[in-house]
Scaffold this motif. Structure first.
Motif, PDB file in Angstrom:
ATOM      1  N   VAL A 126      -6.002  40.006  33.204  1.00  0.00           N
ATOM      2  CA  VAL A 126      -6.124  40.914  33.615  1.00  0.00           C
ATOM      3  C   VAL A 126      -7.435  41.154  33.964  1.00  0.00           C
ATOM      4  CG1 VAL A 126      -4.212  42.646  32.712  1.00  0.00           C
ATOM      5  CG2 VAL A 126      -6.319  41.606  30.967  1.00  0.00           C
ATOM      6  N   HIS A 127      -8.550  40.131  33.460  1.00  0.00           N
ATOM      7  CA  HIS A 127      -9.270  39.691  33.288  1.00  0.00           C
ATOM      8  C   HIS A 127     -10.117  39.525  34.697  1.00  0.00           C
ATOM      9  CE1 HIS A 127      -8.694  39.834  28.657  1.00  0.00           C
ATOM     10  NE2 HIS A 127      -9.541  40.330  29.157  1.00  0.00           N
ATOM     11  N   VAL A 128      -9.343  39.429  35.738  1.00  0.00           N
ATOM     12  CA  VAL A 128      -9.699  37.888  36.876  1.00  0.00           C
ATOM     13  C   VAL A 128      -9.143  39.147  37.759  1.00  0.00           C
ATOM     14  CG1 VAL A 128      -9.286  35.463  38.353  1.00  0.00           C
ATOM     15  CG2 VAL A 128      -9.577  36.183  35.840  1.00  0.00           C
ATOM     16  N   TYR A 129      -7.931  39.606  38.020  1.00  0.00           N
ATOM     17  CA  TYR A 129      -7.157  40.243  38.964  1.00  0.00           C
ATOM     18  C   TYR A 129      -7.216  41.281  38.686  1.00  0.00           C
ATOM     19  CZ  TYR A 129      -5.708  35.324  39.793  1.00  0.00           C
ATOM     20  OH  TYR A 129      -6.250  33.667  39.649  1.00  0.00           O
ATOM     21  N   LYS A 130      -7.807  42.434  39.408  1.00  0.00           N
ATOM     22  CA  LYS A 130      -7.618  44.288  39.957  1.00  0.00           C
ATOM     23  C   LYS A 130      -6.102  44.005  40.273  1.00  0.00           C
ATOM     24  CE  LYS A 130      -9.496  47.409  41.630  1.00  0.00           C
ATOM     25  NZ  LYS A 130     -10.600  48.713  43.262  1.00  0.00           N
ATOM     26  N   ASP A 131      -4.934  43.370  40.677  1.00  0.00           N
ATOM     27  CA  ASP A 131      -3.967  43.658  40.310  1.00  0.00           C
ATOM     28  C   ASP A 131      -2.506  43.544  39.566  1.00  0.00           C
ATOM     29  OD1 ASP A 131      -4.093  41.613  41.887  1.00  0.00           O
ATOM     30  OD2 ASP A 131      -2.187  42.182  43.229  1.00  0.00           O
ATOM     31  N   ALA A 132      -3.512  42.781  38.346  1.00  0.00           N
ATOM     32  CA  ALA A 132      -2.125  41.747  37.734  1.00  0.00           C
ATOM     33  C   ALA A 132      -1.702  42.977  36.851  1.00  0.00           C
ATOM     34  CB  ALA A 132      -3.423  41.713  36.150  1.00  0.00           C
ATOM     35  N   ARG A 133      -1.478  44.587  36.639  1.00  0.00           N
ATOM     36  CA  ARG A 133      -0.350  45.485  36.282  1.00  0.00           C
ATOM     37  C   ARG A 133       0.155  46.208  37.311  1.00  0.00           C
ATOM     38  NH1 ARG A 133      -5.035  46.815  34.007  1.00  0.00           N
ATOM     39  NH2 ARG A 133      -5.403  46.535  31.122  1.00  0.00           N
ATOM     40  N   THR A 134       0.314  45.870  38.773  1.00  0.00           N
ATOM     41  CA  THR A 134       0.428  46.731  39.723  1.00  0.00           C
ATOM     42  C   THR A 134       1.179  45.273  40.783  1.00  0.00           C
ATOM     43  OG1 THR A 134      -1.404  47.005  40.869  1.00  0.00           O
ATOM     44  CG2 THR A 134      -0.980  48.621  39.628  1.00  0.00           C
ATOM     45  N   ALA A 135       0.624  43.908  40.624  1.00  0.00           N
ATOM     46  CA  ALA A 135       1.297  43.187  41.510  1.00  0.00           C
ATOM     47  C   ALA A 135       2.716  43.362  41.454  1.00  0.00           C
ATOM     48  CB  ALA A 135       0.662  42.092  41.370  1.00  0.00           C
ATOM     49  N   GLU A 136       3.926  43.073  42.720  1.00  0.00           N
ATOM     50  CA  GLU A 136       5.349  42.919  42.386  1.00  0.00           C
ATOM     51  C   GLU A 136       5.495  41.531  42.034  1.00  0.00           C
ATOM     52  OE1 GLU A 136       9.424  43.198  45.287  1.00  0.00           O
ATOM     53  OE2 GLU A 136       7.025  43.592  46.153  1.00  0.00           O
ATOM     54  N   ARG A 137       6.476  41.971  41.047  1.00  0.00           N
ATOM     55  CA  ARG A 137       7.386  40.591  40.444  1.00  0.00           C
ATOM     56  C   ARG A 137       8.237  40.389  40.845  1.00  0.00           C
ATOM     57  NH1 ARG A 137       2.890  42.735  37.696  1.00  0.00           N
ATOM     58  NH2 ARG A 137       2.598  41.505  35.635  1.00  0.00           N
ATOM     59  N   ASN A 138       7.688  38.982  41.860  1.00  0.00           N
ATOM     60  CA  ASN A 138       8.804  38.307  43.105  1.00  0.00           C
ATOM     61  C   ASN A 138       8.702  36.882  43.298  1.00  0.00           C
ATOM     62  OD1 ASN A 138       6.462  38.133  44.799  1.00  0.00           O
ATOM     63  ND2 ASN A 138       6.974  40.372  46.316  1.00  0.00           N
ATOM     64  N   GLN A 139       9.370  36.479  44.466  1.00  0.00           N
ATOM     65  CA  GLN A 139       8.763  34.843  44.041  1.00  0.00           C
ATOM     66  C   GLN A 139       8.083  34.451  44.656  1.00  0.00           C
ATOM     67  OE1 GLN A 139      11.089  32.893  47.483  1.00  0.00           O
ATOM     68  NE2 GLN A 139      12.110  31.605  46.104  1.00  0.00           N
ATOM     69  N   ALA A 140       6.744  35.697  45.543  1.00  0.00           N
ATOM     70  CA  ALA A 140       5.987  34.887  45.864  1.00  0.00           C
ATOM     71  C   ALA A 140       4.893  34.590  44.941  1.00  0.00           C
ATOM     72  CB  ALA A 140       4.982  35.631  47.036  1.00  0.00           C
ATOM     73  N   ASN A 141       4.542  35.974  43.869  1.00  0.00           N
ATOM     74  CA  ASN A 141       4.143  35.822  42.743  1.00  0.00           C
ATOM     75  C   ASN A 141       4.344  35.320  41.565  1.00  0.00           C
ATOM     76  OD1 ASN A 141       1.650  37.927  44.729  1.00  0.00           O
ATOM     77  ND2 ASN A 141       3.020  39.313  44.102  1.00  0.00           N
TER      78      ASN A 141
END
Length: 348
Positions: A126-141
């Motif tokens: 969360v200290h680096v990525y703005k979308d750490a909370r909202t990014a989809e948990r999928n194969q790409a991520n």
């Protein structure tokens, strides 16, 4: 009446849970089962798919029963070795990426060497990525952080890790003083342990079953075809012992045996289901009837493959199925008791 000894059951279950066995890579768990059953003087053989069939002779051989439990589990395969030295996964079985986020894992190479790692969202910090909370948990991520000094794709390949290597999740087995059993893969090792212990106890106690009974420990259930073959032509009834899934709108709980009346394949055999209910009522076995809309079993796979059998599905109630699961020993007890009385009963 044969009872399931809690201490013996827990010891056996922990042994099963701590052997990795994702669908497609089940040799180690099948070897463990073979050894256990051979020591109990129960004859076994393997089918070509790698599953194990054990037989207890009964008074009658021209009409037989088959019971199943599966020992394959959810897991993953390496889909890609990424340029940053991490791994992209492809899932084995029906579960969600968020259910394995933060889980430790074991990567097994083709040569049999193993490495540990952790399954993480690429944008975890969360200290680096703005979308750490909202990014989809999928194969790409999602990716595996390997516990080795690897910075590039070549570093990973030099370890012997490649596409197609199996990835297993830590079970994290925990037994609470209040009787709860928490672990991954209680689906379906909780039921496999029940069958193993019942078979051993029946053999040791010289209990004669009314019908020759075959027990299939299938190894491809999580991908849909574990129990659809190697069913003797004499088989009249086929009982899958799997899990009862809990959630909103479900009657299944962690303290009773679940008797499934219908799943995604349609209704289970009505007369056999009623027979199980009557046995539960007669012998004071606590149970719940339930319907699972997104579920299939070895028994439904057998029906789909064209076998002329009466099929049913029962099992202990499991909370958070296909994630970090939990049940209570009272549910294990109830399931074992119903199976025992069923094995001694007359055919429907």
């Amino acid at each position: 009446m044969i009872h399931i000894d809690q201490k013996e059951y827990i010891a056996l279950l922990e042994q099963l849970l701590n052997v990795t066995s994702p669908s497609g890579n089940t040799e180690s768990i099948i070897q463990l089962l073979e050894k256990y059953l051979q020591e109990a003087n129960i004859s076994t053989y393997r089918n070509n798919k790698g599953g194990l069939i054990a037989t207890i002779p009964g008074k009658t051989t021209d009409k037989q029963r088959m019971l199943t439990a599966h020992v394959d589990t959810l897991g993953a395969m390496v889909k890609e070795v990424k340029s940053n030295g991490r791994l992209r996964l492809d899932l084995i079985g029906g579960f969600t990426y968020n259910s394995i986020e933060g889980e430790n894992c074991i990567i097994e190479t083709t040569s049999g060497k193993t490495y540990t790692g952790t399954i993480l969202l690429h944008q975890t910090s969360v200290h680096v990525y703005k979308d750490a909370r909202t990014a989809e948990r999928n194969q790409a991520n999602m990716e595996v952080r390997i516990d080795e000094i690897v910075k590039t794709k070549e570093d990973v390949k030099n370890l012997g890790i490649s596409v197609g290597d199996f990835v297993s999740f830590y079970p994290r087995v925990e037994i609470t003083p209040s009787g709860f059993i928490k672990s991954r893969h209680l689906d379906d090792k909780a039921s496999a342990a029940i069958l193993l212990l019942l078979m051993k106890t029946i053999k040791e106690s010289n209990v004669e079953l009314p019908y020759t009974t075959n027990f299939l420990f299938s190894n491809n259930e999580e991908i849909g075809y574990g129990g659809n073959s190697n069913i003797p032509v004499e088989t009249v009834e086929y009982l899958a012992v799997d899990m009862g899934a809990m959630g909103d709108g479900q009657s299944t709980d962690e303290y009773t045996v679940s008797i499934c009346v219908k799943d995604s394949s349609g209704p289970y055999h009505y007369a056999l289901r009623k027979h199980l209910v009557q046995l539960a009522d007669k012998h004071e076995v606590p149970y719940q009837l339930d319907i699972y809309p997104y579920y299939g079993s070895d028994a439904s796979a057998a029906i789909r493959s064209g076998h002329d059998i009466k099929h049913a599905l029962i099992g202990p109630g499991i909370d958070s199925s296909h994630a970090y699961e939990r049940t209570h020993f009272t549910s294990i007890e109830a399931t074992g008791k119903l199976i025992y009385h069923y094995l001694l009963s007359q055919l429907v």
